[in-house]
Design a protein around this motif. Structure first.
Motif, short mmCIF file in Angstrom:
data_model
loop_
_atom_site.label_atom_id
_atom_site.label_comp_id
_atom_site.label_asym_id
_atom_site.label_seq_id
_atom_site.Cartn_x
_atom_site.Cartn_y
_atom_site.Cartn_z
N ARG A 8 36.22 -41.86 10.86
CA ARG A 8 36.02 -42.30 12.20
C ARG A 8 35.66 -41.16 12.88
NH1 ARG A 8 41.24 -44.84 14.17
NH2 ARG A 8 42.23 -43.34 12.67
N MET A 9 34.62 -41.25 14.04
CA MET A 9 34.29 -40.37 14.77
C MET A 9 34.90 -40.66 16.35
SD MET A 9 30.81 -39.05 13.59
CE MET A 9 29.93 -40.63 14.07
N PHE A 10 35.34 -39.60 16.96
CA PHE A 10 35.84 -39.69 18.42
C PHE A 10 35.27 -38.79 19.23
CE2 PHE A 10 39.15 -40.79 15.40
CZ PHE A 10 39.57 -42.44 15.84
N VAL B 147 34.97 -35.23 17.15
CA VAL B 147 35.92 -34.84 16.08
C VAL B 147 35.88 -35.95 14.98
CG1 VAL B 147 38.11 -35.99 17.40
CG2 VAL B 147 38.22 -34.10 15.74
N ARG B 148 36.01 -35.51 13.82
CA ARG B 148 36.10 -36.70 12.70
C ARG B 148 37.45 -36.69 12.18
NH1 ARG B 148 32.47 -39.16 9.99
NH2 ARG B 148 30.58 -37.76 10.71
N GLU B 149 38.15 -37.99 11.97
CA GLU B 149 39.26 -38.23 11.45
C GLU B 149 38.88 -38.13 9.83
OE1 GLU B 149 42.96 -39.54 10.36
OE2 GLU B 149 42.11 -38.89 12.11
N PHE C 293 42.48 -34.51 11.33
CA PHE C 293 41.18 -34.13 11.71
C PHE C 293 40.58 -33.40 10.95
CE2 PHE C 293 43.40 -35.19 15.68
CZ PHE C 293 42.90 -36.46 15.72
N THR C 294 39.02 -33.33 10.52
CA THR C 294 38.47 -32.71 9.45
C THR C 294 37.62 -31.89 10.06
OG1 THR C 294 36.92 -34.26 8.90
CG2 THR C 294 38.94 -34.35 7.70
N THR C 295 36.96 -32.11 11.15
CA THR C 295 35.99 -31.40 11.80
C THR C 295 35.87 -31.68 13.12
OG1 THR C 295 34.61 -31.71 9.51
CG2 THR C 295 33.40 -30.50 11.32
N ILE C 296 35.37 -30.57 13.95
CA ILE C 296 35.18 -30.72 15.33
C ILE C 296 33.92 -29.95 15.73
CG2 ILE C 296 36.74 -28.77 16.16
CD1 ILE C 296 37.68 -30.80 18.25
N VAL C 297 33.31 -30.49 16.80
CA VAL C 297 31.94 -29.61 17.44
C VAL C 297 31.89 -29.90 18.73
CG1 VAL C 297 30.27 -31.57 16.84
CG2 VAL C 297 29.55 -29.23 17.25
#
Length: 145
Positions: free
Chosen positions: A44-46, A38-40, A76-80
């Motif tokens: 930042r990526m988590f 997931v992108r903040e 959060f902007t994007t998740i995959v």
């Protein structure tokens, strides 16, 4: 439904999730078969990895969201989610869709579509459900009834 082609940041997020599942998978039928990222909003990526259990262990997306939240992420902007053995992006299950919709209505989800891998708004995925079967898993979105 607004589907967007992936941009460089999306591809980076997919590779980040792929790295997590590649480093931590324990076999085709193991408990760690999906990685997520997931992108903040600040870039930042988590990441997270699933923990399959017959009681319904946490999906990789929920683990990634929990990790992000515990690390200070809030917007959060994007998740995959990405499957092990190069299965590529997989759409979120119904439970994950509902949680994303409830907590992060502005998030985009990277998933397979009839136009290839794209990002879509979570609001476009709700209340539509993903078809799932035990042989092939989550299927690309199909707008036909």
């Amino acid at each position: 439904m607004e589907m967007r082609e992936l941009v460089a940041e999306d591809l980076e997020l997919v590779e980040f999730a792929r790295g997590i599942v590649d480093a931590n998978t324990d076999g085709e039928f193991g408990v760690h078969t999906m990685g997520a990222a997931v992108r903040e909003a600040d870039g930042r990526m988590f990441g997270g990895i699933n923990l399959y259990h017959f009681l319904g262990g946490p999906c990789a997306e929920l683990v990634a969201l929990g990790n992000a939240r515990a690390s200070g992420g809030r917007e959060f902007t994007t998740i995959v989610a990405v499957g092990n053995f190069n299965r590529g992006p997989v759409g979120p299950c119904g439970r994950d869709r509902q949680i994303l919709f409830d907590y992060h209505t502005g998030i985009r989800v990277i998933l397979p579509t009839d136009q290839g891998i794209r990002s879509v708004r979570i609001t476009d995925l709700m209340p539509l459900a993903a078809r799932w079967d035990p042989d092939t898993g989550t299927q690309p979105f199909d707008p036909t009834p």
